[in-house]
Design a protein around this motif. Structure first.
Motif, PDB file in Angstrom:
ATOM      1  N   VAL A  15      23.684  -4.131 -18.248  1.00 39.69           N
ATOM      2  CA  VAL A  15      23.055  -3.084 -17.425  1.00 39.69           C
ATOM      3  C   VAL A  15      21.582  -3.402 -17.204  1.00 39.69           C
ATOM      4  CG1 VAL A  15      22.296  -0.667 -17.428  1.00 39.69           C
ATOM      5  CG2 VAL A  15      24.662  -1.232 -17.960  1.00 39.69           C
ATOM      6  N   GLU A  16      20.872  -3.748 -18.264  1.00 41.02           N
ATOM      7  CA  GLU A  16      19.437  -4.024 -18.130  1.00 41.02           C
ATOM      8  C   GLU A  16      19.184  -5.281 -17.304  1.00 41.02           C
ATOM      9  OE1 GLU A  16      17.112  -1.839 -18.646  1.00 41.02           O
ATOM     10  OE2 GLU A  16      18.756  -0.566 -19.278  1.00 41.02           O
ATOM     11  N   SER A  17      20.048  -6.263 -17.449  1.00 38.09           N
ATOM     12  CA  SER A  17      19.930  -7.482 -16.646  1.00 38.09           C
ATOM     13  C   SER A  17      20.136  -7.174 -15.169  1.00 38.09           C
ATOM     14  CB  SER A  17      20.950  -8.509 -17.139  1.00 38.09           C
ATOM     15  OG  SER A  17      20.919  -9.656 -16.344  1.00 38.09           O
ATOM     16  N   LEU A  18      21.162  -6.387 -14.875  1.00 40.83           N
ATOM     17  CA  LEU A  18      21.434  -6.007 -13.490  1.00 40.83           C
ATOM     18  C   LEU A  18      20.317  -5.138 -12.942  1.00 40.83           C
ATOM     19  CD1 LEU A  18      23.229  -5.999 -11.003  1.00 40.83           C
ATOM     20  CD2 LEU A  18      24.568  -4.151 -12.065  1.00 40.83           C
ATOM     21  N   ARG A  19      19.838  -4.188 -13.745  1.00 41.85           N
ATOM     22  CA  ARG A  19      18.748  -3.311 -13.298  1.00 41.85           C
ATOM     23  C   ARG A  19      17.511  -4.137 -12.926  1.00 41.85           C
ATOM     24  NH1 ARG A  19      18.867   1.829 -14.529  1.00 41.85           N
ATOM     25  NH2 ARG A  19      19.932   1.499 -16.498  1.00 41.85           N
ATOM     26  N   ALA A  20      17.180  -5.118 -13.759  1.00 39.44           N
ATOM     27  CA  ALA A  20      16.008  -5.961 -13.501  1.00 39.44           C
ATOM     28  C   ALA A  20      16.213  -6.814 -12.252  1.00 39.44           C
ATOM     29  CB  ALA A  20      15.729  -6.856 -14.710  1.00 39.44           C
ATOM     30  N   ALA A  21      17.402  -7.376 -12.092  1.00 37.41           N
ATOM     31  CA  ALA A  21      17.680  -8.205 -10.915  1.00 37.41           C
ATOM     32  C   ALA A  21      17.601  -7.381  -9.636  1.00 37.41           C
ATOM     33  CB  ALA A  21      19.053  -8.861 -11.045  1.00 37.41           C
ATOM     34  N   LEU A  22      18.157  -6.185  -9.673  1.00 35.18           N
ATOM     35  CA  LEU A  22      18.102  -5.314  -8.494  1.00 35.18           C
ATOM     36  C   LEU A  22      16.667  -4.897  -8.197  1.00 35.18           C
ATOM     37  CD1 LEU A  22      21.232  -3.080  -9.173  1.00 35.18           C
ATOM     38  CD2 LEU A  22      20.972  -4.763  -7.339  1.00 35.18           C
ATOM     39  N   ALA A  23      15.908  -4.575  -9.231  1.00 30.86           N
ATOM     40  CA  ALA A  23      14.509  -4.188  -9.034  1.00 30.86           C
ATOM     41  C   ALA A  23      13.722  -5.324  -8.395  1.00 30.86           C
ATOM     42  CB  ALA A  23      13.880  -3.786 -10.364  1.00 30.86           C
ATOM     43  N   GLY A  24      14.106  -6.554  -8.721  1.00 30.61           N
ATOM     44  CA  GLY A  24      13.432  -7.714  -8.158  1.00 30.61           C
ATOM     45  C   GLY A  24      13.579  -7.832  -6.654  1.00 30.61           C
ATOM     46  N   VAL A  25      14.614  -7.210  -6.101  1.00 32.06           N
ATOM     47  CA  VAL A  25      14.790  -7.209  -4.644  1.00 32.06           C
ATOM     48  C   VAL A  25      14.604  -5.807  -4.069  1.00 32.06           C
ATOM     49  CG1 VAL A  25      16.207  -9.303  -4.519  1.00 32.06           C
ATOM     50  CG2 VAL A  25      17.325  -7.087  -4.855  1.00 32.06           C
ATOM     51  N   GLY A  26      13.968  -4.932  -4.871  1.00 29.93           N
ATOM     52  CA  GLY A  26      13.604  -3.607  -4.392  1.00 29.93           C
ATOM     53  C   GLY A  26      14.735  -2.606  -4.319  1.00 29.93           C
ATOM     54  N   ILE A  27      15.753  -2.774  -5.140  1.00 29.14           N
ATOM     55  CA  ILE A  27      16.905  -1.874  -5.111  1.00 29.14           C
ATOM     56  C   ILE A  27      17.006  -1.152  -6.443  1.00 29.14           C
ATOM     57  CG2 ILE A  27      19.428  -1.731  -4.944  1.00 29.14           C
ATOM     58  CD1 ILE A  27      19.270  -4.217  -3.114  1.00 29.14           C
ATOM     59  N   VAL A  28      17.196   0.170  -6.369  1.00 27.95           N
ATOM     60  CA  VAL A  28      17.381   0.988  -7.562  1.00 27.95           C
ATOM     61  C   VAL A  28      18.717   1.710  -7.438  1.00 27.95           C
ATOM     62  CG1 VAL A  28      16.505   2.957  -8.885  1.00 27.95           C
ATOM     63  CG2 VAL A  28      14.909   1.326  -7.868  1.00 27.95           C
ATOM     64  N   LEU A  29      19.551   1.566  -8.461  1.00 21.25           N
ATOM     65  CA  LEU A  29      20.796   2.327  -8.540  1.00 21.25           C
ATOM     66  C   LEU A  29      20.590   3.385  -9.624  1.00 21.25           C
ATOM     67  CD1 LEU A  29      23.519  -0.497  -8.412  1.00 21.25           C
ATOM     68  CD2 LEU A  29      22.578   0.843  -6.529  1.00 21.25           C
ATOM     69  N   PRO A  30      20.294   4.627  -9.233  1.00 25.14           N
ATOM     70  CA  PRO A  30      19.947   5.655 -10.209  1.00 25.14           C
ATOM     71  C   PRO A  30      21.025   5.924 -11.252  1.00 25.14           C
ATOM     72  CG  PRO A  30      19.494   6.412  -7.981  1.00 25.14           C
ATOM     73  CD  PRO A  30      20.232   5.114  -7.862  1.00 25.14           C
ATOM     74  N   SER A  31      22.273   5.740 -10.900  1.00 24.96           N
ATOM     75  CA  SER A  31      23.366   6.052 -11.819  1.00 24.96           C
ATOM     76  C   SER A  31      23.839   4.846 -12.619  1.00 24.96           C
ATOM     77  CB  SER A  31      24.554   6.630 -11.035  1.00 24.96           C
ATOM     78  OG  SER A  31      24.174   7.795 -10.350  1.00 24.96           O
ATOM     79  N   LEU A  32      23.153   3.716 -12.517  1.00 25.29           N
ATOM     80  CA  LEU A  32      23.558   2.513 -13.226  1.00 25.29           C
ATOM     81  C   LEU A  32      23.545   2.751 -14.728  1.00 25.29           C
ATOM     82  CD1 LEU A  32      24.208  -0.541 -13.112  1.00 25.29           C
ATOM     83  CD2 LEU A  32      21.744  -0.946 -13.162  1.00 25.29           C
ATOM     84  N   GLY A  33      24.663   2.442 -15.383  1.00 24.14           N
ATOM     85  CA  GLY A  33      24.734   2.623 -16.830  1.00 24.14           C
ATOM     86  C   GLY A  33      26.066   2.165 -17.376  1.00 24.14           C
ATOM     87  N   VAL A  34      26.195   2.247 -18.683  1.00 21.03           N
ATOM     88  CA  VAL A  34      27.450   1.900 -19.344  1.00 21.03           C
ATOM     89  C   VAL A  34      28.421   3.061 -19.149  1.00 21.03           C
ATOM     90  CG1 VAL A  34      28.527   1.387 -21.569  1.00 21.03           C
ATOM     91  CG2 VAL A  34      26.264   0.468 -21.036  1.00 21.03           C
ATOM     92  N   ASP A  35      29.662   2.751 -18.825  1.00 18.10           N
ATOM     93  CA  ASP A  35      30.689   3.767 -18.636  1.00 18.10           C
ATOM     94  C   ASP A  35      31.171   4.242 -20.006  1.00 18.10           C
ATOM     95  OD1 ASP A  35      32.876   5.321 -18.037  1.00 18.10           O
ATOM     96  OD2 ASP A  35      33.933   3.787 -16.894  1.00 18.10           O
ATOM     97  N   PRO A  36      30.829   5.476 -20.397  1.00 16.29           N
ATOM     98  CA  PRO A  36      31.209   5.953 -21.724  1.00 16.29           C
ATOM     99  C   PRO A  36      32.713   6.193 -21.884  1.00 16.29           C
ATOM    100  CG  PRO A  36      30.202   7.728 -20.472  1.00 16.29           C
ATOM    101  CD  PRO A  36      30.084   6.470 -19.640  1.00 16.29           C
ATOM    102  N   ALA A  37      33.426   6.264 -20.783  1.00 18.81           N
ATOM    103  CA  ALA A  37      34.863   6.514 -20.851  1.00 18.81           C
ATOM    104  C   ALA A  37      35.667   5.252 -21.120  1.00 18.81           C
ATOM    105  CB  ALA A  37      35.339   7.156 -19.550  1.00 18.81           C
ATOM    106  N   SER A  38      34.986   4.109 -21.232  1.00 17.57           N
ATOM    107  CA  SER A  38      35.710   2.850 -21.410  1.00 17.57           C
ATOM    108  C   SER A  38      35.129   1.982 -22.524  1.00 17.57           C
ATOM    109  CB  SER A  38      35.692   2.077 -20.094  1.00 17.57           C
ATOM    110  OG  SER A  38      34.362   1.702 -19.787  1.00 17.57           O
ATOM    111  N   PRO A  39      34.997   2.511 -23.736  1.00 22.43           N
ATOM    112  CA  PRO A  39      34.351   1.722 -24.789  1.00 22.43           C
ATOM    113  C   PRO A  39      35.070   0.410 -25.125  1.00 22.43           C
ATOM    114  CG  PRO A  39      35.390   3.678 -25.696  1.00 22.43           C
ATOM    115  CD  PRO A  39      35.460   3.793 -24.206  1.00 22.43           C
ATOM    116  N   ALA A  40      36.363   0.359 -24.968  1.00 26.11           N
ATOM    117  CA  ALA A  40      37.110  -0.863 -25.286  1.00 26.11           C
ATOM    118  C   ALA A  40      37.023  -1.907 -24.178  1.00 26.11           C
ATOM    119  CB  ALA A  40      38.564  -0.525 -25.566  1.00 26.11           C
TER     120      ALA A  40
END
Length: 67
Positions: A15-40
């Protein structure tokens, strides 16, 4: 199919890697995160975005992330 190495990437690291890469091209996905419904499965929730953000994301992918 994902390799064992790809499957071993921690979801929060991904998630943090993707967030940083997207920020590098000026894109923010506000809901980006780990899906808690799929721990496995370590799924990442990309969330919903406005159409202009989706279009900018598509453009960045088509450019290979290069400005």
């Amino acid at each position: 199919m994902a390799t064992k190495e790809q499957q071993d990437i921690a979801p929060l690291v991904a998630v943090e890697s993707l967030r940083a890469a997207l920020a590098g091209v000026g894109i923010v996905l506000p809901s980006l995160g780990v899906d808690p419904a799929s721990p496995a499965l370590p799924l990442i929730e990309l969330g919903r975005v406005r159409s202009d953000v989706a279009a900018r994301l598509a453009e960045a992918l088509q450019r290979g992330g290069r400005e």
